[in-house]
Scaffold this active site. Sequence first.
Site, PDB file in Angstrom:
ATOM      1  N   GLY A 243      16.811  76.694 -61.067  1.00  0.00           N
ATOM      2  CA  GLY A 243      16.605  75.544 -60.198  1.00  0.00           C
ATOM      3  C   GLY A 243      17.877  74.842 -59.791  1.00  0.00           C
ATOM      4  O   GLY A 243      17.827  73.727 -59.264  1.00  0.00           O
ATOM      5  N   PRO A 279      19.164  81.355 -62.351  1.00  0.00           N
ATOM      6  CA  PRO A 279      19.460  80.892 -60.993  1.00  0.00           C
ATOM      7  C   PRO A 279      18.850  81.814 -59.952  1.00  0.00           C
ATOM      8  O   PRO A 279      18.851  83.036 -60.105  1.00  0.00           O
ATOM      9  CB  PRO A 279      20.989  80.943 -60.944  1.00  0.00           C
ATOM     10  N   GLY A 280      18.314  81.248 -58.902  1.00  0.00           N
ATOM     11  CA  GLY A 280      17.829  82.022 -57.764  1.00  0.00           C
ATOM     12  C   GLY A 280      18.523  81.528 -56.515  1.00  0.00           C
ATOM     13  O   GLY A 280      19.449  82.147 -55.985  1.00  0.00           O
ATOM     14  N   CYS A 349       1.755  77.332 -32.469  1.00  0.00           N
ATOM     15  CA  CYS A 349       1.015  76.229 -31.853  1.00  0.00           C
ATOM     16  C   CYS A 349       0.608  75.191 -32.892  1.00  0.00           C
ATOM     17  O   CYS A 349      -0.573  74.951 -33.151  1.00  0.00           O
ATOM     18  CB  CYS A 349      -0.219  76.775 -31.131  1.00  0.00           C
TER      19      CYS A 349
END
Length: 422
Positions: A243, A279-280, A349
Amino acid sequence: MSGERAPTAENPPVRRLADWSPERLRELADDHGTPLYVFDLDRARQNYRRMAEAFPEADVYYAAKANTARPVLQALADEGAGVECASAGELARALDAGVDGSHVHYTAVNPPDRDLDVAVRLAEEHPGVTITVGAEDTLDRLADRGYDGRICVRVNPGVGAGHHEKVTTGADAKFGVPYERAADLAESAAGAFEVVGIHAHAGSGISGEDLSAHRDLVGRMGELARDVEGRGIDLEFVDVGGGFGVPYSPDEDPLDLEAVAEATREALGETEATLAVEPGRYLVADAGVLLTSANTVKETPSGVVVGVGAGMTTLARPAIYDAHHEIRNVAPGADERPSREVTVAGPVCESGDSLGDHWLPDPQRGDLLAVGNAGAYGYEMASQYNSRPRPASVVSDGDDARLARRRETIADVTAVEPEVDR
């Protein structure tokens, strides 16, 4: 498992959108069309080396959900990273990419039966895979499948942090075994499984403002580790999640990784187990950009709307989290034009289909726009909503660039539908 290579001489803590070569981005857009994800493998390697340098005695597991492209998994694994997988699909992709099973954690939340079936099979085929469980039910379900291998207990520490309430996991009851029951569960599980670790995760996008929450989580995990070890269980690791945040706005400072690492070590305290981090985003966010072309420039009473080919089906974070991604006009000569505030809107849309308001050089139809920090949770969250094919993705490695994912077609969108005679 953490790398032993020191950071390269030029390895800044953050790569800004302005650091990308406009000429190179235009070349890639010409070769592959837009929308197009571009990923720099060398930048991801640099980010990993910085993480490994800050946590020299820890195991670093890349959180694959940020970006599962095979070249990304392979490049980080070659640097020494393990891989943390949140689904059976990610587990299969990590192993297919050649990551050794002993460097792979499967950390699913409420896994469906078919996912557990796949995980157990792959763990048998790849010894060393660790399955993380966040509920006593999951232990029962694993036992029902004959699994008696390596497990890690995911704990809900009651401490959460992150950039948005939707990714603050540490205090959400959905995630992990309640803290006060975790040691008992680990002790009881040790009779049927090989209990090798405990795990917790505060949330995603943690910045300097959240360090106190991260420190509290790590401190609680250190106490839990000592309790579990006192019951005769030899833990291999204490995983405190990842994180680690990155600056999405140009006026944000990069994370003081050294301060985070020091606070983590101090909070964990004495334990025989190895610290593990996941960690990412930190490893891949600033290694990627999204390229999209302006197809419409519309003057309205409320301002200028620039219509682009990339929308919420291409990059979902702004629509889901109100996330900011910096945008740069990289068309030739764009920097010489006067700037104005414009709304960059996609083709879906829905009014939520917007990449936000930005100050950009006076836009023209055909301009190429680059969207920064798109290496994490960009392509991974892309969808086929509105029957829109997903974009192409290329990886750059030095002077070479190759296709990582081809551009989908409408035929790809409908390929899963069985033919029915009418």
